[in-house]
Design a protein around this motif. Structure first.
Motif, PDB file in Angstrom:
ATOM      1  N   TRP A  52      37.419  83.330  41.932  1.00  0.00           N
ATOM      2  CA  TRP A  52      37.976  83.694  40.624  1.00  0.00           C
ATOM      3  C   TRP A  52      37.219  82.997  39.504  1.00  0.00           C
ATOM      4  CZ3 TRP A  52      40.580  80.467  37.066  1.00  0.00           C
ATOM      5  CH2 TRP A  52      41.200  81.139  36.006  1.00  0.00           C
ATOM      6  N   ASP A  56      33.454  85.949  40.348  1.00  0.00           N
ATOM      7  CA  ASP A  56      33.943  87.147  39.663  1.00  0.00           C
ATOM      8  C   ASP A  56      34.078  86.944  38.157  1.00  0.00           C
ATOM      9  OD1 ASP A  56      34.059  88.253  42.080  1.00  0.00           O
ATOM     10  OD2 ASP A  56      36.240  88.227  42.294  1.00  0.00           O
ATOM     11  N   ARG A  67      38.749  92.426  30.544  1.00  0.00           N
ATOM     12  CA  ARG A  67      40.007  92.944  31.050  1.00  0.00           C
ATOM     13  C   ARG A  67      39.821  93.791  32.302  1.00  0.00           C
ATOM     14  NH1 ARG A  67      43.741  91.273  27.656  1.00  0.00           N
ATOM     15  NH2 ARG A  67      43.129  91.002  25.479  1.00  0.00           N
ATOM     16  N   GLN A  68      38.567  94.233  32.536  1.00  0.00           N
ATOM     17  CA  GLN A  68      38.348  95.093  33.699  1.00  0.00           C
ATOM     18  C   GLN A  68      38.023  94.325  34.971  1.00  0.00           C
ATOM     19  OE1 GLN A  68      35.466  97.478  31.862  1.00  0.00           O
ATOM     20  NE2 GLN A  68      37.003  98.584  30.679  1.00  0.00           N
ATOM     21  N   ILE A  69      37.609  93.055  34.831  1.00  0.00           N
ATOM     22  CA  ILE A  69      37.200  92.323  36.033  1.00  0.00           C
ATOM     23  C   ILE A  69      38.368  91.532  36.606  1.00  0.00           C
ATOM     24  CG2 ILE A  69      34.775  92.153  35.419  1.00  0.00           C
ATOM     25  CD1 ILE A  69      35.481  89.277  34.448  1.00  0.00           C
ATOM     26  N   ASP A  70      38.209  91.102  37.864  1.00  0.00           N
ATOM     27  CA  ASP A  70      39.267  90.346  38.528  1.00  0.00           C
ATOM     28  C   ASP A  70      39.178  88.847  38.238  1.00  0.00           C
ATOM     29  OD1 ASP A  70      40.377  92.522  39.668  1.00  0.00           O
ATOM     30  OD2 ASP A  70      39.153  92.429  41.491  1.00  0.00           O
ATOM     31  N   GLY A  71      37.986  88.394  37.915  1.00  0.00           N
ATOM     32  CA  GLY A  71      37.771  86.949  37.818  1.00  0.00           C
ATOM     33  C   GLY A  71      38.195  86.366  36.493  1.00  0.00           C
TER      34      GLY A  71
ATOM     35  N   THR B 171      50.956  85.714  33.799  1.00  0.00           N
ATOM     36  CA  THR B 171      50.438  85.988  35.124  1.00  0.00           C
ATOM     37  C   THR B 171      51.479  86.601  36.039  1.00  0.00           C
ATOM     38  OG1 THR B 171      49.107  84.044  34.786  1.00  0.00           O
ATOM     39  CG2 THR B 171      49.107  84.957  36.992  1.00  0.00           C
TER      40      THR B 171
END
Lengths: 359, 413
Positions: A52, A56, A67-71, B171
């Motif tokens: 994270w 990523d 906002r599009q990535i997971d990290g 979250t």
């Protein structure tokens, strides 16, 4: 050499890495179990975190990409670093607080060595603080003047803690001496002050600073919000330093006082030449821990809306563009504070060792 | 005769002169002796300091009175009786916005007590575990505990509060996708929702039985001690007490048919019904305070355990005491003497740090008082109340501390 005298080597399971593992991780059955369970949990948590935070992560991309990535989205820091560090200080003048901070760090680094602790160091600090003040405030040498209402970010945090401690220290020493005094009136006043301040949270003093201090002053005189918070921090820290110093004073044997008296020294000279040098040296490590908590406590000025480094970060986070990246921003701040406090506590440990062998 | 006069005159002159000198000397001697007398000097000095402090206080107060008069702010605590007209998010006692400021402040104070009480219990347990882990012979566990202690101590508690609050708000998912670690327990951005037992009269009686058991244990301990003093026979007080305290309420509970109906929360529409919940504000505050303070408690526990030397263990075992007796009679009393004073000051720190609730919107005492100040403008009274409440907390703690110190003080000959 006969067969019997041959040196028997320790079994391979007792030395080297294997031996260390056996001794430190698998010495009993429950320790083995504990080790395995812990490794399992670490395996479950550390690699995803690293993935994270690093693999990523987005370091410099705009918020839309983030906002599009997971990290992690570290660009919330990198894109806003100048606001986070310097707040509302005029953009093209921000080199000034930067240099002021560098001077401060250089001075702190230089003061680390005990061999440098002499009168010269004191003058260096005096000059350094004056230069920092001029850099921040401006108005002379062709530097445009910057009002203190625009000061913010990391310089403000450092300013509050450095000046807080330098002013609180002598006040704390005086209070500690007062508390140990034989005069009942002085003693009562000091005890009242110390216990009152230590009994209330810092936040109540900060409220007092921001709301009640203006009422204390005669009509027409106002002092800046930063100064009011600074006074509150000084008053608060002084009480804690007084308690630390009192511990040092109590540790000085009675013989020292008697010896000083038999030499014909008066109270002032006894304290200055005999007692305080010894007492203050004993309490250097706890004083550093007061310094650490004073540094951490400066973050409370957020609550009275001063723009220290925590508040500037929150301001960035309240921008709709960057909303939702609190984790990254707060982790960055945590690392910043950790580096500050950790270096101080390491310094305190080093000092403790040095002072230990010296006695 | 004639010659006597010129002879006598200088004599007289000298005499007069001598007296003049003597008089001036005695005056300066008196002044000098006044300053050399420590008692008199200290009285003058104290009067001076009191005068300066008094003048300073008078100056501040007169300025304040003038300023208040100019701003038309009435002083006094009359505002406490007016209706507060603001809502409070969570409350232990019934409260509505039409209640008085006094009641609102009471709600705030109870919220402070609630978070401090729960926080202190969890902190002491967690801190003790981490402190013991720090001393573990297992290298991994010991290292992890050390890292935890160092990291947590070096991050401001306010930052930790913001972090946990952000975790709850940003979250965690909404109620419909709530994380469900165990059936009936949910964690989501509405907070922490968990089941509680449904009310049954058996619980009341079980609680009564618990109190009876406590009294019985107290009497039993006194009796066992007296018997040991008189006859030297020991009595297994600890095991019998444990059996009494756990057993008696359990028997009563079974006698009522062992009711275990739980009030389990479930999702209805967009929120949960049933069970009970801790709000995100409360959870963030609790987590932040507990994780931060536990690091300090762990250090205290470690230092306390290390302060008892190995020789004490060996000596006690050599005397033939059992393992548990050594722990109870020799090691713990010595370790606790080192642990308890700094531990109480950490508990007090946790209580004082709970005032940071105002930053994340948990309605503790400071937060409610702050709202009151903003609405009424009674800043001096409001801040005085805040200080008073915390002073009561800390003075009662230090009173306990003094009592405890006296009780466990080493009796030296």
């Amino acid at each position: 050499m006969t067969e019997n005298e041959a040196v028997v080597k320790p079994p391979p399971s007792d030395i080297g890495i294997l031996g260390w593992l056996r001794k430190n991780l698998f010495n009993t059955w429950y320790n083995s179990l504990l080790t395995i369970v812990t490794i399992f949990f670490l395996w479950k948590s550390i690699p995803p975190f690293i993935k994270w935070a690093f693999f990523d992560a987005a370091w410099f991309s705009p918020p839309k990409v983030c906002r599009q990535i997971d990290g992690a989205c570290w660009s919330v820091i990198t894109k806003n670093i100048r606001f986070i560090l310097f707040g509302f200080y005029p953009y093209e003048q921000q080199w000034r607080p930067l240099i002021a901070m560098l001077i401060l760090f250089a001075l702190l680094y230089y003061s680390k060595e005990r061999s440098h602790w002499n009168k010269r160091l004191f003058y260096y600090w005096l000059v350094g603080l004056a230069v920092m003040g001029i850099l921040m405030k401006g108005g002379i040498f062709g530097l445009p003047s910057v009002e203190s209402t625009k000061w913010g970010g990391l310089p403000l945090t450092l300013l509050l803690s450095v000046f807080g401690l330098t002013a609180a220290y002598p006040l704390g020493v005086i209070l500690a001496l007062g508390r140990r005094s034989k005069m009942p009136a002085i003693k009562t006043l000091c005890v009242l002050y110390i216990e009152l301040i230590r009994g209330v949270p810092l936040i109540s003093l900060l409220f007092m600073g921001s709301i009640i201090f203006p009422l204390f002053l005669p009509e027409g005189i106002t002092i800046s919000k930063i100064l009011r918070a600074q006074v509150a921090i000084i008053l608060f820290t002084a009480a804690y330093i007084a308690e630390v110093v009192r511990g040092g004073l109590q540790a000085i044997p009675k013989g020292q006082y008697e010896a000083a008296a038999s030499l014909g020294l008066n109270y002032y000279l006894t304290m200055r030449l005999i007692i305080l040098p010894q007492a203050l040296r004993i309490v250097i490590p706890p004083t550093v821990s007061v310094l650490i908590s004073a540094f951490k406590d400066t973050s409370l000025v957020v609550i009275i809306a001063l723009y220290d480094v925590l508040k500037t970060t929150q301001t960035v986070l309240s921008d709709p563009q960057w909303m939702g990246f609190s984790r990254e921003a707060y982790i960055f701040l945590a690392i910043l504070y950790f580096l500050g406090c950790f270096s101080m506590s390491q310094f305190s440990r080093k000092l403790e060792k040095e002072l230990d062998t010296g006695r | 005769m004639f010659c006597g006069v010129p002879l006598g005159a200088p004599h007289v002159f000298i005499k007069i002169f001598g007296e003049v000198i003597a008089v001036s000397e005695s005056i300066s001697e008196k002044i000098a002796s006044f300053w050399l007398d420590e008692k008199k000097r200290s009285i003058v000095f104290q009067l001076l300091v009191i005068c300066i402090v008094g003048l300073f206080a008078w100056y501040l107060i007169s300025n304040t009175v003038q300023n208040l008069h100019r701003q038309h702010i009435a002083t006094g605590f009359g505002f406490l009786k007016k209706p507060a007209s603001f809502e409070i998010g969570e409350s232990l006692i019934p409260y509505s916005s039409s209640d008085t400021y006094a009641k609102a402040l009471l709600v705030g104070a109870l919220n402070t007590v609630k978070v401090s009480f729960v926080g202190i219990i969890i902190t002491v347990i967690l801190g003790t575990f981490i402190g013991i882990a720090r001393l573990s012979s297992n290298w991994l566990i010991s290292r992890l505990a050390a890292i935890y202690i160092e990291v947590m101590q070096d991050i401001p508690v306010l930052l930790q509060l913001f972090f946990w609050y952000a975790i709850f708000y940003e979250t965690l998912p909404g109620p419909r996708q709530a994380i469900c670690p165990v059936d009936g327990v949910y964690i989501c951005n509405r907070g922490f929702i968990f089941p509680i037992p449904k009310y049954h009269p058996a619980y009341g009686y079980a609680f009564l039985a618990f109190i009876v058991a406590c009294v019985a244990v107290y009497i039993l301990r006194k009796w066992a001690k007296r018997r040991q003093d008189l006859t030297g026979k020991t009595f297994p007080v600890f095991r019998v007490s444990l059996a009494l305290i756990l057993g008696l309420p359990l028997i009563v509970w079974f006698a009522y048919g062992a009711p275990i109906v739980m009030d389990i929360p479930r999702i209805q529409g967009f929120n949960f019904v049933g069970g009970t919940s801790f709000t995100p504000e409360f959870m963030a505050l609790l987590l932040g305070l507990v994780l931060y303070t536990a690091a300090f408690v762990a250090e205290i526990v470690r230092a306390g355990i290390q302060s008892v030397s190995k020789g004490q263990w060996e000596a006690a075992l050599a005397m033939g005491l059992t393992h548990s007796q050594v722990l109870r009679l020799v090691v713990l009393p010595q370790a606790l003497r080192v642990i308890v004073p700094p531990l109480t000051s950490q508990m007090l720190n946790l209580t004082k740090n709970s005032s940071l609730a105002v930053a994340i919107g948990y309605p503790d005492f400071v937060s409610v008082a702050n709202t009151t100040i903003n609405q009424t403008g009674q800043s001096i009274e409001g801040i005085a109340l805040i200080m008073l409440v915390y002073l009561i907390f800390s003075l009662s703690t230090s009173a306990f501390m003094n009592w405890y110190n006296k009780k466990v003080k080493l009796v030296e000959r």
